[in-house]
Design an enzyme around this catalytic site. Structure first.
Site, mmCIF file in Angstrom:
data_model
loop_
_atom_site.group_PDB
_atom_site.id
_atom_site.type_symbol
_atom_site.label_atom_id
_atom_site.label_comp_id
_atom_site.label_asym_id
_atom_site.label_seq_id
_atom_site.Cartn_x
_atom_site.Cartn_y
_atom_site.Cartn_z
ATOM 1 N N ARG A 98 0.842 -1.210 0.000
ATOM 2 C CA ARG A 98 0.000 0.000 0.000
ATOM 3 C C ARG A 98 0.871 1.251 0.000
ATOM 4 O O ARG A 98 0.480 2.315 -0.458
ATOM 5 C CB ARG A 98 -0.963 0.005 1.200
ATOM 6 C CG ARG A 98 -1.864 1.233 1.238
ATOM 7 C CD ARG A 98 -3.110 1.031 2.093
ATOM 8 N NE ARG A 98 -2.817 0.454 3.384
ATOM 9 C CZ ARG A 98 -2.319 1.125 4.431
ATOM 10 N NH1 ARG A 98 -2.058 2.412 4.341
ATOM 11 N NH2 ARG A 98 -2.079 0.500 5.567
ATOM 12 N N LYS A 106 -8.735 3.748 -19.794
ATOM 13 C CA LYS A 106 -9.090 4.120 -21.169
ATOM 14 C C LYS A 106 -7.890 3.899 -22.099
ATOM 15 O O LYS A 106 -7.415 2.793 -22.223
ATOM 16 C CB LYS A 106 -9.588 5.566 -21.202
ATOM 17 C CG LYS A 106 -10.523 5.921 -20.055
ATOM 18 C CD LYS A 106 -11.808 5.116 -20.090
ATOM 19 C CE LYS A 106 -12.689 5.519 -18.917
ATOM 20 N NZ LYS A 106 -13.727 4.598 -18.604
ATOM 21 N N TYR A 153 -16.693 14.404 -16.757
ATOM 22 C CA TYR A 153 -17.132 13.028 -16.570
ATOM 23 C C TYR A 153 -18.094 13.006 -15.374
ATOM 24 O O TYR A 153 -17.798 13.603 -14.325
ATOM 25 C CB TYR A 153 -15.908 12.142 -16.338
ATOM 26 C CG TYR A 153 -16.254 10.776 -15.821
ATOM 27 C CD1 TYR A 153 -17.040 9.916 -16.574
ATOM 28 C CD2 TYR A 153 -15.812 10.344 -14.573
ATOM 29 C CE1 TYR A 153 -17.387 8.664 -16.092
ATOM 30 C CE2 TYR A 153 -16.145 9.098 -14.091
ATOM 31 C CZ TYR A 153 -16.931 8.267 -14.847
ATOM 32 O OH TYR A 153 -17.282 7.039 -14.373
ATOM 33 N N ASP A 158 -7.935 16.824 -16.156
ATOM 34 C CA ASP A 158 -8.181 15.432 -16.529
ATOM 35 C C ASP A 158 -7.940 15.340 -18.034
ATOM 36 O O ASP A 158 -8.717 15.854 -18.834
ATOM 37 C CB ASP A 158 -9.613 15.036 -16.166
ATOM 38 C CG ASP A 158 -9.924 13.574 -16.504
ATOM 39 O OD1 ASP A 158 -9.232 13.007 -17.378
ATOM 40 O OD2 ASP A 158 -10.866 13.014 -15.914
HETATM 41 N N1 PLP Z 1 -12.120 10.773 -16.346
HETATM 42 C C1 PLP Z 1 -12.754 10.556 -17.510
HETATM 43 C C2 PLP Z 1 -12.649 11.581 -18.586
HETATM 44 C C3 PLP Z 1 -13.488 9.390 -17.708
HETATM 45 O O1 PLP Z 1 -14.123 9.189 -18.876
HETATM 46 C C4 PLP Z 1 -13.569 8.438 -16.651
HETATM 47 C C5 PLP Z 1 -14.344 7.182 -16.799
HETATM 48 O O2 PLP Z 1 -15.101 6.994 -17.741
HETATM 49 C C6 PLP Z 1 -12.905 8.715 -15.457
HETATM 50 C C7 PLP Z 1 -12.182 9.874 -15.342
HETATM 51 C C8 PLP Z 1 -12.959 7.753 -14.299
HETATM 52 O O3 PLP Z 1 -12.104 6.688 -14.540
HETATM 53 P P1 PLP Z 1 -12.267 5.216 -13.866
HETATM 54 O O4 PLP Z 1 -13.490 4.599 -14.447
HETATM 55 O O5 PLP Z 1 -10.991 4.536 -14.207
HETATM 56 O O6 PLP Z 1 -12.421 5.452 -12.386
#
Ligand code: PLP
Length: 399
Positions: free
Chosen positions: A61, A215, A114, A190
């Site tokens: 961890r 992704k 998101y 992000d």
């Molecule tokens: N950021 C974006 C732009 C996303 O599309 C997503 C998930 O679809 C996330 C963050 C969250 O990622 P995770 O599903 O790996 O927690």
């Protein structure tokens, strides 16, 4: 021009970045250190690791060599001083926010996020005592006067995504960073839709870049993960919080994500090429009302995207000429393109935002957000372009 940059890209560093031949065994791929604790040969060694640490591994961890290799690879790709891996994109985002914010803090966020991130801000951060102010992407106001006013004096954090989901808006990151600096706010981006191959937020002035590794970086739809990149000091602070919260990455996930990242550059290049062709194909069709893709010259975000991205990405969305039932007919007629509520994989996939990511909004709210019933979001894969176009042709014929 964006396309030339893509060809130069990140050079071969993108393949080998952060990966050395294993000094102990000569293994050419990073071994999976599938262990929770690490043992010590003597009591003195144990005491040294805790009291006078020199980077020894103690407990997974707190750090694990396979996960560390992934962090080094992302740092090499993204730039910045250091990176920190987490169990998912949301684990990465929530840990960053819990580190940089306190009750009473002011967070300014672009509205096009998101849903998991915006939900986390309103369900967790607001009740915790963080003031959240939303601004719009793309309008001159959102990027200028309104953003400035929202930041005011003493905002703590500006949070944004670019390109956005599912309407593919592009925020001028350097400009937004300039406004944030005036108010003393840190900036978190992000960059999941762009990947470090196309966009490096830290070079544009942001303090933190986050990715859902689930992704494009993983790229095969088989592993969940997240990563945070920033200065050495900021990452050290966030690491302490991640150790407290516990949302760490598993060594097996780190191995799979490292393997996926070896092909990141070629996958992203191919997805960008395919996406541009698909966007042009869709734009020319009378049965498609609108195409959202920053690579199209008709896109209001074309210039901004060209200025900060090496190419325009593998994500696009389009509105069919019809209602939700018509969109269903199109989607259900497809043979190659799969219905998948994720993105960034080698296969071309789609989802209908109206009945998935945006189902909680009323039709009026969705339309105001640019998400009508007939909107289809495509995550373009690396298949032969002729096959994808033929499939779309078949789907649209069902209209
Ligand atoms: N950021 C974006 C732009 C996303 O599309 C997503 C998930 O679809 C996330 C963050 C969250 O990622 P995770 O599903 O790996 O927690």
């Amino acid at each position: 021009m964006a396309d030339d940059n893509l060809k130069r890209g990140l050079s071969t560093r993108a393949v080998h970045a952060g990966e050395e031949i294993d000094p102990t065994t000569g293994a050419v791929s990073v071994p999976i250190y599938q262990t929770a604790p690490f043992g010590f040969p003597t009591a003195q060694a144990l005491e040294d690791a805790f009291l006078r640490p020199k980077g020894e591994y103690i407990y997974s961890r707190m750090g694990n060599p396979t996960v560390r290799a992934l962090e080094e690879k992302v740092t090499a790709l993204e730039g910045g001083g250091n990176s920190l891996a987490a169990a998912s994109g949301m684990a990465a985002i929530s840990t960053v926010m819990f580190t940089l914010l306190r009750p009473g803090a002011r967070l300014v966020a672009y509205r096009d996020l998101y849903g998991g991130s915006s939900g986390f801000f309103s369900r967790i951060l607001e009740p915790w005592g963080v003031e959240v102010i939303w601004v719009e992407v793309g309008s001159e106001q959102g990027d200028g006067a309104v953003l400035r006013e929202a930041l005011g004096e003493g905002a703590d954090l500006l949070y944004l995504e670019s390109p956005t989901n599912p309407t593919l808006k592009v925020v001028d990151i350097a400009r937004a960073v300039g406004f944030a600096r005036e108010s003393g706010a840190k900036v978190v981006v992000d960059s999941t839709f762009a990947t470090p191959i196309l966009q490096r937020p830290l070079e544009l002035g942001a303090d933190i870049a986050v990715h859902s590794l689930t992704k494009y970086l993983g790229g095969h739809g088989d592993t969940t993960g997240g990563v945070i990149t920033g200065s050495t000091d900021l990452i050290a602070e966030i690491r302490t919080r991640l150790i407290d919260l516990g949302g760490i990455m598993d060594p097996m996930a780190a191995f799979l994500l490292l393997r996926g990242m070896k092909t990141l550059k070629v996958r992203v290049e191919r997805a960008c090429e395919n996406a541009l062709e698909i966007a042009r194909f869709l734009e020319a069709r009378p049965d498609v009302r609108r195409v959202n893709y920053p690579g199209l010259e008709s896109s209001p975000f074309h210039e901004t995207a060209g200025g900060q991205m090496a190419a325009f990405g593998g994500m696009l969305s389009f509105e069919v000429d019809g209602d939700l039932a018509a969109a269903h007919r199109v989607v259900d007629s497809l043979k190659l393109i799969k219905i998948v509520p994720s993105l960034g994989s080698v296969e071309t996939t789609l989802l209908l935002p109206a009945v998935s990511s945006h189902y909680k909004f009323s039709r009026e709210e969705r339309e105001a957000m640019g998400v009508p019933d007939g909107l289809i979001r495509l995550s373009v894969g690396i298949e032969e372009i002729e096959d994808i176009l033929a499939d779309l042709e078949t789907g649209l014929a069902a209209l």
